[in-house]
Scaffold this motif. Structure first.
Motif, PDB file in Angstrom:
ATOM      1  N   GLU A 276       0.828  -1.205   0.000  1.00  0.00           N
ATOM      2  CA  GLU A 276       0.000   0.000   0.000  1.00  0.00           C
ATOM      3  C   GLU A 276       0.868   1.263   0.000  1.00  0.00           C
ATOM      4  O   GLU A 276       1.805   1.383   0.790  1.00  0.00           O
ATOM      5  N   ALA A 277       0.503   2.203  -0.856  1.00  0.00           N
ATOM      6  CA  ALA A 277       1.296   3.411  -1.061  1.00  0.00           C
ATOM      7  C   ALA A 277       1.108   4.418   0.069  1.00  0.00           C
ATOM      8  O   ALA A 277       0.075   4.443   0.747  1.00  0.00           O
ATOM      9  N   VAL A 278       2.125   5.256   0.262  1.00  0.00           N
ATOM     10  CA  VAL A 278       1.981   6.464   1.077  1.00  0.00           C
ATOM     11  C   VAL A 278       1.305   7.494   0.186  1.00  0.00           C
ATOM     12  O   VAL A 278       1.783   7.785  -0.916  1.00  0.00           O
ATOM     13  N   ILE A 279       0.187   8.037   0.633  1.00  0.00           N
ATOM     14  CA  ILE A 279      -0.581   8.922  -0.243  1.00  0.00           C
ATOM     15  C   ILE A 279      -0.537  10.386   0.198  1.00  0.00           C
ATOM     16  O   ILE A 279      -0.787  11.275  -0.617  1.00  0.00           O
ATOM     17  N   GLN A 280      -0.207  10.640   1.473  1.00  0.00           N
ATOM     18  CA  GLN A 280      -0.068  12.024   1.921  1.00  0.00           C
ATOM     19  C   GLN A 280       0.895  12.090   3.108  1.00  0.00           C
ATOM     20  O   GLN A 280       0.991  11.145   3.898  1.00  0.00           O
ATOM     21  N   ILE A 281       1.598  13.213   3.214  1.00  0.00           N
ATOM     22  CA  ILE A 281       2.467  13.481   4.361  1.00  0.00           C
ATOM     23  C   ILE A 281       2.215  14.921   4.796  1.00  0.00           C
ATOM     24  O   ILE A 281       2.516  15.862   4.059  1.00  0.00           O
ATOM     25  N   GLY A 282       1.651  15.087   5.987  1.00  0.00           N
ATOM     26  CA  GLY A 282       1.390  16.419   6.527  1.00  0.00           C
ATOM     27  C   GLY A 282       2.528  16.853   7.436  1.00  0.00           C
ATOM     28  O   GLY A 282       3.051  16.058   8.216  1.00  0.00           O
ATOM     29  N   ASN A 283       2.911  18.131   7.353  1.00  0.00           N
ATOM     30  CA  ASN A 283       4.053  18.644   8.108  1.00  0.00           C
ATOM     31  C   ASN A 283       3.732  19.991   8.735  1.00  0.00           C
ATOM     32  O   ASN A 283       3.137  20.861   8.087  1.00  0.00           O
ATOM     33  N   MET A 284       4.141  20.149   9.982  1.00  0.00           N
ATOM     34  CA  MET A 284       4.046  21.427  10.680  1.00  0.00           C
ATOM     35  C   MET A 284       5.420  21.749  11.252  1.00  0.00           C
ATOM     36  O   MET A 284       6.000  20.937  11.986  1.00  0.00           O
ATOM     37  N   ILE A 285       5.950  22.921  10.906  1.00  0.00           N
ATOM     38  CA  ILE A 285       7.254  23.347  11.409  1.00  0.00           C
ATOM     39  C   ILE A 285       7.041  24.473  12.408  1.00  0.00           C
ATOM     40  O   ILE A 285       6.364  25.462  12.111  1.00  0.00           O
ATOM     41  N   SER A 286       7.621  24.300  13.587  1.00  0.00           N
ATOM     42  CA  SER A 286       7.492  25.306  14.630  1.00  0.00           C
ATOM     43  C   SER A 286       8.863  25.610  15.212  1.00  0.00           C
ATOM     44  O   SER A 286       9.813  24.848  15.017  1.00  0.00           O
ATOM     45  N   VAL A 287       8.967  26.716  15.907  1.00  0.00           N
ATOM     46  CA  VAL A 287      10.184  27.082  16.627  1.00  0.00           C
ATOM     47  C   VAL A 287       9.847  27.099  18.109  1.00  0.00           C
ATOM     48  O   VAL A 287       8.820  27.660  18.510  1.00  0.00           O
ATOM     49  N   HIS A 288      10.678  26.458  18.907  1.00  0.00           N
ATOM     50  CA  HIS A 288      10.394  26.357  20.338  1.00  0.00           C
ATOM     51  C   HIS A 288      10.174  27.743  20.944  1.00  0.00           C
ATOM     52  O   HIS A 288      10.957  28.661  20.733  1.00  0.00           O
ATOM     53  N   VAL A 298       1.827  20.118   3.054  1.00  0.00           N
ATOM     54  CA  VAL A 298       1.335  18.758   2.883  1.00  0.00           C
ATOM     55  C   VAL A 298       1.728  18.256   1.495  1.00  0.00           C
ATOM     56  O   VAL A 298       1.611  18.978   0.503  1.00  0.00           O
ATOM     57  N   PHE A 299       2.253  17.051   1.453  1.00  0.00           N
ATOM     58  CA  PHE A 299       2.613  16.380   0.202  1.00  0.00           C
ATOM     59  C   PHE A 299       1.485  15.408  -0.132  1.00  0.00           C
ATOM     60  O   PHE A 299       1.082  14.609   0.729  1.00  0.00           O
ATOM     61  N   THR A 300       0.987  15.464  -1.350  1.00  0.00           N
ATOM     62  CA  THR A 300      -0.135  14.603  -1.718  1.00  0.00           C
ATOM     63  C   THR A 300       0.177  13.820  -2.984  1.00  0.00           C
ATOM     64  O   THR A 300       0.853  14.319  -3.892  1.00  0.00           O
ATOM     65  N   LEU A 301      -0.308  12.599  -3.023  1.00  0.00           N
ATOM     66  CA  LEU A 301      -0.221  11.771  -4.221  1.00  0.00           C
ATOM     67  C   LEU A 301      -1.508  11.994  -5.002  1.00  0.00           C
ATOM     68  O   LEU A 301      -2.596  11.642  -4.547  1.00  0.00           O
ATOM     69  N   GLY A 302      -1.392  12.625  -6.149  1.00  0.00           N
ATOM     70  CA  GLY A 302      -2.559  13.042  -6.910  1.00  0.00           C
ATOM     71  C   GLY A 302      -2.838  14.514  -6.673  1.00  0.00           C
ATOM     72  O   GLY A 302      -2.510  15.067  -5.619  1.00  0.00           O
ATOM     73  N   SER A 303      -3.439  15.174  -7.641  1.00  0.00           N
ATOM     74  CA  SER A 303      -3.705  16.610  -7.539  1.00  0.00           C
ATOM     75  C   SER A 303      -4.609  16.901  -6.350  1.00  0.00           C
ATOM     76  O   SER A 303      -5.447  16.087  -5.962  1.00  0.00           O
ATOM     77  N   GLU A 316       2.252  12.978  -9.105  1.00  0.00           N
ATOM     78  CA  GLU A 316       1.583  11.841  -9.727  1.00  0.00           C
ATOM     79  C   GLU A 316       2.319  10.536  -9.457  1.00  0.00           C
ATOM     80  O   GLU A 316       1.771   9.460  -9.663  1.00  0.00           O
ATOM     81  N   ASP A 317       3.560  10.636  -8.990  1.00  0.00           N
ATOM     82  CA  ASP A 317       4.385   9.451  -8.763  1.00  0.00           C
ATOM     83  C   ASP A 317       4.777   9.379  -7.289  1.00  0.00           C
ATOM     84  O   ASP A 317       5.316  10.349  -6.732  1.00  0.00           O
ATOM     85  N   GLU A 318       4.526   8.242  -6.643  1.00  0.00           N
ATOM     86  CA  GLU A 318       4.808   8.105  -5.212  1.00  0.00           C
ATOM     87  C   GLU A 318       6.295   8.224  -4.915  1.00  0.00           C
ATOM     88  O   GLU A 318       6.697   8.857  -3.926  1.00  0.00           O
ATOM     89  N   SER A 319       7.134   7.622  -5.745  1.00  0.00           N
ATOM     90  CA  SER A 319       8.579   7.683  -5.510  1.00  0.00           C
ATOM     91  C   SER A 319       9.069   9.124  -5.519  1.00  0.00           C
ATOM     92  O   SER A 319       9.869   9.533  -4.665  1.00  0.00           O
ATOM     93  N   LYS A 320       8.588   9.911  -6.482  1.00  0.00           N
ATOM     94  CA  LYS A 320       9.000  11.313  -6.546  1.00  0.00           C
ATOM     95  C   LYS A 320       8.508  12.074  -5.317  1.00  0.00           C
ATOM     96  O   LYS A 320       9.199  12.956  -4.799  1.00  0.00           O
ATOM     97  N   MET A 321       7.317  11.739  -4.838  1.00  0.00           N
ATOM     98  CA  MET A 321       6.796  12.409  -3.654  1.00  0.00           C
ATOM     99  C   MET A 321       7.653  12.091  -2.426  1.00  0.00           C
ATOM    100  O   MET A 321       8.008  12.987  -1.650  1.00  0.00           O
ATOM    101  N   LEU A 322       8.009  10.821  -2.246  1.00  0.00           N
ATOM    102  CA  LEU A 322       8.801  10.440  -1.080  1.00  0.00           C
ATOM    103  C   LEU A 322      10.189  11.067  -1.122  1.00  0.00           C
ATOM    104  O   LEU A 322      10.705  11.540  -0.097  1.00  0.00           O
ATOM    105  N   LEU A 323      10.814  11.090  -2.295  1.00  0.00           N
ATOM    106  CA  LEU A 323      12.131  11.710  -2.406  1.00  0.00           C
ATOM    107  C   LEU A 323      12.049  13.215  -2.176  1.00  0.00           C
ATOM    108  O   LEU A 323      12.929  13.810  -1.541  1.00  0.00           O
ATOM    109  N   ALA A 324      10.982  13.835  -2.681  1.00  0.00           N
ATOM    110  CA  ALA A 324      10.804  15.271  -2.459  1.00  0.00           C
ATOM    111  C   ALA A 324      10.631  15.561  -0.972  1.00  0.00           C
ATOM    112  O   ALA A 324      11.169  16.541  -0.447  1.00  0.00           O
ATOM    113  N   TRP A 325       9.886  14.689  -0.281  1.00  0.00           N
ATOM    114  CA  TRP A 325       9.711  14.893   1.158  1.00  0.00           C
ATOM    115  C   TRP A 325      11.035  14.728   1.900  1.00  0.00           C
ATOM    116  O   TRP A 325      11.318  15.471   2.839  1.00  0.00           O
ATOM    117  N   SER A 326      11.857  13.767   1.492  1.00  0.00           N
ATOM    118  CA  SER A 326      13.147  13.583   2.165  1.00  0.00           C
ATOM    119  C   SER A 326      14.041  14.806   1.965  1.00  0.00           C
ATOM    120  O   SER A 326      14.751  15.221   2.887  1.00  0.00           O
TER     121      SER A 326
END
Length: 542
Positions: A276-288, A298-303, A316-326
Motif C-alpha cells: 500500500e502506497a503512502v498517499i499524503q504526508i502532513g508537516n508542521m514546522i514550529s520554533v520552540h 502537505v505532500f499529496t499523491l494526486g492533484s 503523480e508518482d509516489e517515488s517522486k513524492m517520497l524523495l521530495a519529502w526527504s
C-alpha cells in the motif's frame, strides 16, 4: 534548494468537501495572517554568517555521538543549535576513553611505559597503537574503603576497549609474570559517550561556548555532517555556560511534526508497506517558544485543491513524492522530530515503503552524511509476515518496536503517543479502551478533536477528486498539528529533557536504551562516593 512543482498555488481558494469541518480551515487561515508563510521551497534554515574564528560561538548541545579520526583516534561529536538558530556539529578532541585495573603486587612506576608498549605489541594486529597511556592512581572500591593502587589504562580508540580489557582478564598479559591472577576490571563497561558526559558534566541541553580563536572551522569537503556549521576544538578549550534566566533555557529549536496517510487494503484492514502506497504526508514546522507553526506543508499523491495557510505539493508518482519529502526534511533541518505514534507506524512505514520502491537515497535523514536512518530489524518487528498493523493500542503490545525504531542521528525524536503512555498510565489498559488514541487524548487535554474522517474513508477520498483529496489533506495536517499542541500544553519536551538531565544520559537514549539510566546511576553514585565501580559480569560492554 530543491525544486518541487505543486499543482496549485496555496493562495487560490477552493470550497471544502461536504464532510469536512470549518474550524481547522479557520485555524490555518488565521495562521497565514499571523505569520509570513514562506515562499514555496523557502523553508530552509537561514544561512549562517561566514565563520570567523575571531568570534566566540555559543550553542546548546542536543545530541552526542562517538566517532573516530581517520587515524583511528577517538572523538566526541556534539550536535547543537547556536543561540542564533544555526545547526552545528562540534568535534571534541583529546578526550581518551579509559578503565581501571588493579595494580599487581610488585608493580612499580618505572613499569608503566614498558607495560604500555607490551600491551600494544599484543595488539599489533590492529595496525596502530591502541593504549595511549597507563598511569598509577590510588583509588578505593567502596565508600570509606581502604586505598588501593590501580592502573588507569587510556585508549587511543574507544572501540578497542573490550580487546584491551580481555588481555588483562584472560591471563594473556604476562608482563614480568605480574598478572598471573586475573582480577575484575573497573569502569570498562561505561560507554565512551557516557564517560564523556559524566567526566565533563556536559548533559542534555547544556549550553556551551567555543572561545574565539580556540576552534578550527572544518572545510566543507572534510565535513562529516550536514549541519550548517562544523568545527573542532580541544576539550580543555570547551566552556560550559550557565543559564541566566528562562529566556535562555532553550535555543530557537526547529520542531517538525509530521503524519502520514497510506492507502488501505481492499478488505479495509491496516496497510502493509510492501503493497500500500503512502498517499499524503502532513508537516508542521514550529520554533520552540513560538505559538504558531511557521510552515504548514502537505505532500499529496494526486492533484489536490489548495488550502489557505498551507503549502500543497502534489505529485503523480509516489517515488517522486517520497524523495521530495526527504529533501524537504533535510532542508528544514529539524532539531526535534515529533508526531503521534511515529516510532511504530510513520517512520517504519516510510522506511519500509522506500525500500520496497528501491529509493536508496531516502533513508539519509540524520545529520551524519552517508549514515542511514535504518534498522533492518524494524521491518520484521513492525510488519511481521501475514499480519497487519493495528491501532496504537494493539501495536503497543509489541514493545520492542518502540526502542528499535531508527531515529535521526543529531536530531531529537519524541513520540507524543509514548509520552502519554508513560506519563499518564491511568489511560492504559483494556478498561480504558481507546483512551490512547489521538482523538481521545486531544479531546481530554486540548478540548479539540481530529478532523471528522473515518479511516475507511481514506481510500475513497484519495481516489476521488482534488477537493476530496483536499479534505484528506486537512485531516493529515490536523494530525500533524495536534501533537504540536500537546507538546506545548503538557510540556512534553521540557519534561523529557529534565528526565534525561537528572539521569545524566542523552535524550534519545531514553527511548532506545532504557537501562542506560541504571548504568549511569551506578557510576554517578561511585563518582559522588569517590570510589571505583567494578564491572558486573555480563553487563553490556562499551
Amino acid at each position: 534548494m530543491i525544486s518541487l512543482s505543486p499543482y496549485n498555488s496555496p493562495t487560490k481558494k477552493h470550497t471544502l468537501g461536504p464532510q469536512a469541518t470549518n474550524s481547522f480551515i479557520d485555524v490555518l487561515s488565521g495562521m497565514s495572517l499571523s505569520t509570513d508563510l514562506q515562499e514555496h521551497g523557502d523553508w530552509a534554515r537561514p544561512a549562517p554568517p561566514k565563520h570567523e574564528r575571531r568570534k566566540s560561538i555559543k550553542f546548546q548541545k542536543l545530541d552526542i555521538r562517538e566517532a573516530n579520526e581517520p587515524s583511528g583516534r577517538s572523538q566526541i561529536h556534539l550536535f547543537g543549535v547556536t543561540k542564533d538558530g544555526y545547526s552545528i556539529l562540534v568535534r571534541v578532541l583529546d578526550f581518551p576513553h579509559y578503565f581501571y585495573y588493579p595494580a599487581p603486587q610488585g608493580f612499580e612506576e618505572e613499569d608503566l611505559s614498558p607495560l604500555c608498549e607490551y600491551v600494544n605489541e599484543l595488539l599489533l594486529g590492529t595496525g596502530k597503537p591502541v593504549v595511549s597511556e597507563i598511569q598509577l592512581e590510588t583509588q578505593t572500591t567502596c565508600v570509606d574503603g581502604r586505598p588501593v593502587e590501580f592502573l588507569k589504562i587510556s585508549l587511543f580508540d574507544h572501540r578497542k576497549m573490550r580487546r584491551v580489557k580481555d588481555i588483562f582478564m584472560s591471563g594473556r598479559c604476562q608482563y614480568r609474570d605480574l598478572f598471573s591472577s586475573p582480577e575484575l576490571s573497573y569502569e570498562a563497561s561505561i560507554p565512551y559517550f557516557l564517560r564523556f558526559m559524566l567526566d565533563t558534566n556536559i548533559l542534555c541541553m547544556t549550553w556551551l561556548q567555543l572561545p574565539k580563536n580556540e576552534y578550527n572551522v572544518i572545510l566543507t569537503a572534510e565535513r562529516v555532517s550536514c549541519c550548517q556549521q562544523e568545527v573542532s576544538i580541544s576539550l580543555e578549550s570547551l566552556r560550559i555556560c550557565h543559564v541566566i534566566d528562562d529566556q535562555e533555557k532553550f535555543a530557537p529549536l526547529r520542531i517538525l511534526s509530521f503524519d502520514i496517510e497510506s492507502d488501505l487494503k481492499s478488505n479495509g484492514k491496516f496497510p502493509d508497506p510492501r503493497g500500500e502506497a503512502v498517499i499524503q504526508i502532513g508537516n508542521m514546522i514550529s520554533v520552540h517558544g513560538q505559538d504558531i507553526p511557521c510552515n504548514r506543508t502537505v505532500f499529496t499523491l494526486g492533484s489536490c485543491s489548495a488550502i489557505s495557510g498551507a503549502h500543497v505539493l502534489s505529485f503523480e508518482d509516489e517515488s517522486k513524492m517520497l524523495l521530495a519529502w526527504s529533501h524537504f526534511f533535510l532542508e528544514v533541518d529539524p532539531d526535534v522530530v515529533i508526531g503521534y505514534n511515529i516510532t511504530q507506524f510513520d517512520i517504519p512505514y516510510l522506511l519500509n515503503r522506500a525500500q520496497t520502491l528501491n529509493l536508496h537515497e531516502f533513508p539519509f535523514l540524520g545529520r551524519v552524511r552517508g549514515e542511514v536512518s535504518l534498522n533492518r530489524n524494524i521491518i520484521v518487528q513492525a510488519f511481521p509476515p501475514h499480519s497487519t498493523l493495528g491501532s496504537p493500542q494493539s501495536m503497543a503490545k509489541r514493545q520492542n518496536t518502540f526502542p528499535d525504531c531508527p531515529g535521526y542521528e543529531g536530531r531529537l525524536l519524541l513520540d507524543v503517543y509514548f509520552y502519554i503512555r508513560e506519563h499518564y498510565p491511568q489511560r492504559v489498559g483494556s478498561k480504558f479502551k481507546g483512551s490512547l488514541k489521538l482523538n481521545a487524548v486531544a479531546k481530554d487535554f486540548l478540548q479539540d478533536t481530529k478532523e471528522d474522517v473515518d479511516h475507511t474513508q481514506i481510500p475513497i477520498l484519495y481516489r476521488g477528486n482534488p477537493d476530496t483529496r483536499r479534505q484528506l489533506a486537512l485531516y493529515c495536517l490536523k494530525d500533524a498539528y495536534l501533537p504540536l499542541l500537546l507538546l506545548k500544553k503538557l510540556k512534553c519536551f521540557e519534561q523529557e529533557v529534565r528526565v534525561a538531565r537528572e539521569a545524566s544520559v542523552p535524550f534519545n537514549t531514553l527511548r532506545v536504551w532504557r537501562t542506560l539510566k541504571n548504568i549511569a546511576k551506578r557510576y554517578i553514585d561511585a563518582i559522588s562516593g569517590v570510589y571505583l565501580a567494578a564491572d558486573p559480569q555480563g553487563m553490556r560492554d562499551a
